[in-house]
Design an enzyme around this catalytic site. Structure first.
Site, PDB file in Angstrom:
ATOM      1  N   CYS A 114       0.822  -1.216   0.000  1.00  0.00           N
ATOM      2  CA  CYS A 114       0.000   0.000   0.000  1.00  0.00           C
ATOM      3  C   CYS A 114       0.859   1.271   0.000  1.00  0.00           C
ATOM      4  CB  CYS A 114      -0.993  -0.011   1.152  1.00  0.00           C
ATOM      5  SG  CYS A 114      -2.290   1.221   0.910  1.00  0.00           S
ATOM      6  N   HIS A 217      -3.837  -5.196   0.061  1.00  0.00           N
ATOM      7  CA  HIS A 217      -3.437  -5.551   1.435  1.00  0.00           C
ATOM      8  C   HIS A 217      -3.473  -7.067   1.652  1.00  0.00           C
ATOM      9  CE1 HIS A 217      -3.002  -1.645   3.505  1.00  0.00           C
ATOM     10  NE2 HIS A 217      -3.811  -1.210   2.562  1.00  0.00           N
ATOM     11  N   GLU A 219      -1.906  -8.782   3.766  1.00  0.00           N
ATOM     12  CA  GLU A 219      -1.841  -9.146   5.192  1.00  0.00           C
ATOM     13  C   GLU A 219      -3.235  -9.329   5.772  1.00  0.00           C
ATOM     14  OE1 GLU A 219      -1.587  -6.186   4.055  1.00  0.00           O
ATOM     15  OE2 GLU A 219      -2.486  -4.749   5.443  1.00  0.00           O
TER      16      GLU A 219
END
Ligand code: MN
Length: 246
Positions: A114, A217, A219
Site C-alpha cells: 500500500c 493488502h 496481510e
C-alpha cells in the site's frame, strides 16, 4: 527452520486526534501474517534516522516490510498537495526513506504494501497520483467500504513475473484501500499487475533477490478464515517473502 527477523515500518499518530501521546503504531495484521508465514516480526519505530543507525538496524534484519499508512509528501516527487484529501505523514517519511534507500543498497529482501509500494516508487524517482478519484477516470472503488479482508476488485497479473509465479494465477481478487497510486514508475521497477482501469497494483525488480510491492493488502486477506484462491495467494506471497529472508 529458523524464523527470519523481519522489520516492519510503522505509522505515526499524525491524524489520530485521540492519541494521548505521540505513538508509533501498526495494524496487527502485518505482524500476524508474517508470524503465520514463519517469521519473527519486529516493529520499527519512527526515529529521526541517521545513516549509521539505519545501517546498524538493517544489518540485524533479514528482511524489511514497508507497511501501509498516510500519504507521502508530494514534495518528494516535485509536487505540492493537490487537495485536502492528501494527508501527509512527514515524520514517517523522514524515518522511512533513509531505511528504504539503505535496504535497496544492501539488497535486503523487501515486501512493500500500500503506502509501501508508493514510498518505494518515490524513493526510486517515480511519481504518484495524489488522489485517484480526482485524477483517474475510473468506475472502480479503490477505497472500499467492505471489511478490510474482503476482495472487491480484480487485478491482472503479468505472466512471467515473480508475483505470477508466487500466486500461480493470471487474475487475482484483491481488496483495495487506497486513494493514491503509482503514476510514473521508478527506476528498475516493472509493473506486474494492474486493475481493470489500468491503476498499477504491483511492481517488482526482477534483478533483485526479492523486491515485490503491492497496492492491495495481502496481510488482511492472508488472515481470513476461509480457503479461497485469494486467501491462498496472499498466504503464498507472505511465505515466498519469508523464505527469501531465511
Ligand atoms: Mn485498488
Amino acid at each position: 527452520m529458523k524464523r527470519p527477523l523481519i522489520g516492519v515500518t510503522s505509522a505515526t499518530c499524525a491524524f489520530d486526534c485521540h492519541a494521548p501521546q505521540p505513538q508509533d503504531r501498526l495494524n496487527q495484521s502485518y505482524s500476524r501474517a508474517l508470524w503465520q508465514a514463519g517469521a519473527v516480526p519486529v516493529i520499527l519505530p519512527n526515529l529521526p534516522e541517521d545513516a549509521e543507525t539505519v545501517m546498524q538496524t538493517l544489518a540485524r534484519l533479514d528482511g524489511l516490510l514497508l507497511s501501509g499508512g498516510w500519504d507521502i509528501s508530494p514534495t518528494r516527487y516535485g509536487e505540492s498537495p493537490l487537495n485536502e484529501i492528501v494527508k501527509v505523514d512527514e515524520e514517517r517519511d523522514r524515518a522511512e526513506f533513509p531505511l528504504i534507500r539503505a535496504a535497496l543498497e544492501r539488497e535486503t529482501p523487501l515486501l512493500a504494501i500500500c503506502r509501501g509500494i508508493q514510498a518505494l516508487n518515490v524513493a526510486l524517482g517515480g511519481t504518484l497520483y495524489q488522489d485517484i478519484p480526482s485524477q483517474v477516470e475510473t468506475r472502480l472503488q479503490h477505497q472500499q467500504t467492505e471489511p478490510r479482508h474482503v476482495p472487491t476488485h480484480t487485478i491482472a497479473v503479468e505472466s512471467g513475473s515473480r508475483l505470477a509465479q508466487i500466486v500461480g494465477a493470471a487474475r487475482l481478487e484483491t481488496n483495495s484501500m487506497h486513494h493514491q497510486a503509482v503514476r510514473e514508475v521508478g527506476e528498475g521497477l516493472r509493473v506486474t499487475a494492474r486493475a481493470e482501469d489500468g491503476v498499477i497494483e504491483a511492481l517488482e525488480n526482477p534483478l533483485k533477490p526479492f523486491l515485490v510491492a503491492v497496492q492491495f493488502h495481502p496481510e488482511e486477506i492472508a488472515l481470513a478464515p476461509e480457503e479461497t484462491a485469494s486467501v491462498q495467494a496472499c498466504r503464498a506471497l507472505f511465505r515466498a517473502f519469508v523464505e527469501a529472508c531465511v
